[in-house]
Design an enzyme around this catalytic site. Structure first.
Site, PDB file in Angstrom:
ATOM      1  CE  LYS A 268     -50.532  -9.019 -69.240  1.00  0.00           C
ATOM      2  NZ  LYS A 268     -49.963  -9.873 -68.179  1.00  0.00           N
ATOM      3  CG  ASP A 273     -53.667  -9.092 -64.115  1.00  0.00           C
ATOM      4  OD1 ASP A 273     -54.744  -9.683 -63.884  1.00  0.00           O
ATOM      5  OD2 ASP A 273     -52.568  -9.682 -64.238  1.00  0.00           O
ATOM      6  CE  LYS A 280     -52.219  -9.855 -60.857  1.00  0.00           C
ATOM      7  NZ  LYS A 280     -51.177 -10.898 -60.857  1.00  0.00           N
ATOM      8  CG  ASP A 291     -50.586  -6.837 -66.482  1.00  0.00           C
ATOM      9  OD1 ASP A 291     -49.404  -7.126 -66.717  1.00  0.00           O
ATOM     10  OD2 ASP A 291     -51.498  -7.681 -66.414  1.00  0.00           O
ATOM     11  CG  ASP A 350     -53.249 -13.386 -61.838  1.00  0.00           C
ATOM     12  OD1 ASP A 350     -53.344 -12.401 -62.597  1.00  0.00           O
ATOM     13  OD2 ASP A 350     -52.562 -13.390 -60.803  1.00  0.00           O
ATOM     14  CD  GLU A 352     -53.661 -11.215 -67.123  1.00  0.00           C
ATOM     15  OE1 GLU A 352     -53.540 -12.097 -66.266  1.00  0.00           O
ATOM     16  OE2 GLU A 352     -52.862 -10.268 -67.251  1.00  0.00           O
ATOM     17  NE  ARG A 354     -49.610 -17.404 -69.088  1.00  0.00           N
ATOM     18  CZ  ARG A 354     -48.877 -17.967 -68.138  1.00  0.00           C
ATOM     19  NH1 ARG A 354     -48.780 -19.287 -68.059  1.00  0.00           N
ATOM     20  NH2 ARG A 354     -48.219 -17.219 -67.268  1.00  0.00           N
TER      21      ARG A 354
HETATM   22  N1  BES Z   1     -49.452  -9.285 -64.927  1.00  0.00           N
HETATM   23  C1  BES Z   1     -49.052 -10.460 -64.234  1.00  0.00           C
HETATM   24  C2  BES Z   1     -47.540 -10.612 -64.141  1.00  0.00           C
HETATM   25  C3  BES Z   1     -46.807  -9.592 -63.305  1.00  0.00           C
HETATM   26  C4  BES Z   1     -46.453  -9.892 -62.014  1.00  0.00           C
HETATM   27  C5  BES Z   1     -46.402  -8.395 -63.848  1.00  0.00           C
HETATM   28  C6  BES Z   1     -45.758  -8.972 -61.255  1.00  0.00           C
HETATM   29  C7  BES Z   1     -45.691  -7.469 -63.087  1.00  0.00           C
HETATM   30  C8  BES Z   1     -45.373  -7.769 -61.791  1.00  0.00           C
HETATM   31  C9  BES Z   1     -49.589 -11.678 -64.954  1.00  0.00           C
HETATM   32  O1  BES Z   1     -50.797 -11.525 -65.605  1.00  0.00           O
HETATM   33  C10 BES Z   1     -49.783 -12.726 -63.915  1.00  0.00           C
HETATM   34  O2  BES Z   1     -50.626 -12.556 -63.084  1.00  0.00           O
HETATM   35  N2  BES Z   1     -49.011 -13.812 -63.995  1.00  0.00           N
HETATM   36  C11 BES Z   1     -49.103 -14.874 -63.082  1.00  0.00           C
HETATM   37  C12 BES Z   1     -49.146 -16.164 -63.854  1.00  0.00           C
HETATM   38  C13 BES Z   1     -49.514 -17.368 -63.029  1.00  0.00           C
HETATM   39  C14 BES Z   1     -50.947 -17.270 -62.587  1.00  0.00           C
HETATM   40  C15 BES Z   1     -49.303 -18.613 -63.851  1.00  0.00           C
HETATM   41  C16 BES Z   1     -47.896 -14.846 -62.162  1.00  0.00           C
HETATM   42  O3  BES Z   1     -46.801 -14.519 -62.639  1.00  0.00           O
HETATM   43  O4  BES Z   1     -48.045 -15.112 -60.983  1.00  0.00           O
HETATM   44 ZN    ZN Z   2     -51.248  -9.646 -66.220  1.00  0.00          ZN
HETATM   45 MN    MN Z   3     -52.460 -11.825 -64.351  1.00  0.00          MN
END
Ligand code: BES
Ligand code: ZN
Ligand code: MN
Length: 503
Positions: A268, A273, A280, A291, A350, A352, A354
């Site tokens: 990824k 992000d 966020k 990210d 968010d 994204e 996956r």
């Molecule tokens: N890039 C983030 C995950 C992340 C969080 C990486 C903290 C490093 C530190 C990912 O794209 C994300 O935002 N995931 C969300 C998913 C949710 C919206 C289902 C999350 O983990 O909150």
């Molecule tokens: Zn992300």
């Molecule tokens: Mn995200």
């Protein structure tokens, strides 16, 4: 920022005669020297023993005491470095010890470090050698490349692994040095801010790397090609950004490799992000420049495998884009069609990672990957579950997961299994489409994401490493070979995996 690689050699010269700016020996609980240190101390009138007795040299992991020699030894100084209890010395402890010595010598002003390996420790010699190399090279990483003034650390020039048997691990030590150097290059990319490391810049870097390493080929797809190929999920994430996406493909095809196995590496690379329309919160959002840590690990990991000349075919697929809000951004409620024709209802923009991985996984299979591993900073939930030391590991094939676990343990890029039972399939169900990309159930977020990816992983073995906690540290782990910021997680794991597969 490019450094001269550290020169790594081995030497069987008697320890009293080894010439170096510093010769490192271990201090173990309860404040005593290992046999090599004790023997050297005989030439030093027992000064080390005195300092131990006075509590000035400690066995605490990572504590370092420097003692000058007065011409009694070939080495200019002894570094007595704590590694805890002798029967608990593992590669992690040695990496920390080596990193501490490298940092102290760096402060003094560079030069040559000699390390005693062997020395009656239970840890196999080759693992000792690799750990010392890892710790030393990783400690030279400097995240301050953007500072316009302030001191630059004087570079270490040479690491000599010493001991009667040291020469027997010369090749492994040299390999570890190559891999650790690529790990630092991975960290360079991950720490680089998103205004510099755009998807275009990452693609250019991949192309430059491919041109510099034999049998490595690079192919780059731009926005029209991504859309035209049917990668509707990657295209949707990218559409909100003013900077163009890239699909980066690196193929390593060395002569003499077996042709029944092609390792597929998917990473990824969200270069920033924001969360998109599902924006966020602003606190610590700057960390989302990291990210793309999975993508960087895959680009530099395949480079390390190629630089070692390992006889294994491998292909890396890295979807690179920003995730931005804006008038052209994809929306909650949108329904996308991924490369394999499956439809996805967006419930959170968010989630994204996956989406971009879905298209990349399908693409990797179509390009002939037989065994896939993906790395992604995918979920905050994995940070809650496992913290900053173990990545979350999930997949569809017991044997393949076993290989990843073994490579993780051997490399120091640790990973821990989470279950991927079929019952989790119900989480991703959508009323409108084949699946939705997130749920409002606050349950098993990392497993949800992995189960989603499984829809795109195809028939063969696939494993997923969620590196949200391990790829970039919110704060130091106190181990000295990493620090706050990028760790280079995955490069050492991928190299260890490729080594296992060709053995
Ligand atoms: N890039 C983030 C995950 C992340 C969080 C990486 C903290 C490093 C530190 C990912 O794209 C994300 O935002 N995931 C969300 C998913 C949710 C919206 C289902 C999350 O983990 O909150
Ligand atoms: Zn992300
Ligand atoms: Mn995200």
């Amino acid at each position: 920022m490019r450094r001269e690689p550290l020169q790594i050699t081995t030497s069987g010269t008697p320890l009293t005669q080894v010439e170096a700016d510093v010769l490192a020996v271990l201090v173990v609980e309860p404040g005593r020297l290992t046999p090599a240190g004790a023997a050297l101390d005989a030439s030093l009138d027992g000064r080390l023993a005195h300092l131990l007795a006075d509590g000035e040299l400690k066995a605490t992991t990572g504590s370092v005491g420097l003692v000058h020699t007065r011409g009694e030894l070939g080495a200019h100084r002894i570094a007595a470095v704590g590694v805890g209890s002798e029967d608990a010395i593992d590669a992690d402890a040695l990496r920390t010890a080596a990193a501490r010595v490298a940092a102290r010598i760096g402060e003094i002003g560079g030069g040559t470090i000699a390390w005693v390996i062997g020395d009656g420790l239970a840890l196999p010699l080759v693992e000792q050698g690799r750990a010392v190399v890892d710790g030393t090279v990783l400690a030279t990483y400097d995240p301050g490349a953007w500072k316009t003034h302030g001191e630059r650390r004087a570079p270490l020039t040479q690491l000599i692994l010493c001991g009667p048997e040291a020469a027997s691990v010369a090749e492994e030590a040299e390999w570890a040095g190559v891999v650790a150097d690529w790990t630092n290059r991975c960290r360079d990319l991950v720490d680089m801010p998103a205004n510099e490391l755009t998807p275009t810049r990452l693609a250019e870097t991949a192309a430059e790397i491919a041109a510099s390493v034999p049998h490595l080929r690079c192919e780059i797809l731009g926005p029209e090609e991504i859309r035209g190929a049917g990668m509707g999920a990657l295209a949707a994430v990218a559409q909100g950004s003013a900077t163009e996406p890239r699909l980066i493909v690196l193929e390593y095809d060395p002569p003499g490799a077996r042709d029944d196995l092609r390792l597929g590496l998917v990473g990824k690379a969200i270069t920033f992000d924001t969360g998109g329309i599902s924006l966020k919160p602003s606190a610590r959002m700057e960390e989302m420049k990291s990210d793309m840590a999975g993508g960087a690990a895959v680009v530099t990991g395949i480079a390390a495998i190629a630089a070692l000349g390992l006889p294994i075919r491998a292909i890396a697929v890295v979807p690179a884009t920003e995730n931005m809000p804006g008038g052209r951004a994809y929306r909650p409620g949108d329904i996308l069609t991924a490369l394999n024709g499956k439809t996805i209802e967006i419930t959170n923009t968010d989630a994204e990672g996956r989406l971009v991985l879905a298209d990349a996984l399908v693409d990797a299979r179509r390009r002939g990957a037989t065994h896939i591993v993906d790395l992604a900073t995918l979920t905050g939930a994995v940070v809650i579950a496992l913290g900053d030391f173990y990545a979350g590991l999930m997949g569809n094939d017991e044997g393949w997961l076993g290989e990843i676990e073994a490579a993780a343990a051997a490399s120091g890029d640790h990973a821990w299994r989470l279950p991927l039972h079929e019952t989790y399939a119900r989480y991703i169900k959508s009323i409108y489409a084949d699946m939705k990309n997130s749920s409002d159930l606050r349950q098993a977020g990392s497993i949800y994401a992995a189960r989603f990816l499984q829809e795109f992983a195809g028939e063969g073995p696939w494993a997923h490493l969620d590196i949200a906690g391990t790829g970039y540290l919110e704060r130091s782990r106190g181990d000295y070979y990493t620090a706050k910021g990028a760790t280079g997680y995955g490069v050492r794991l991928l190299a260890a995996l490729a080594e296992r597969l060709v053995r």
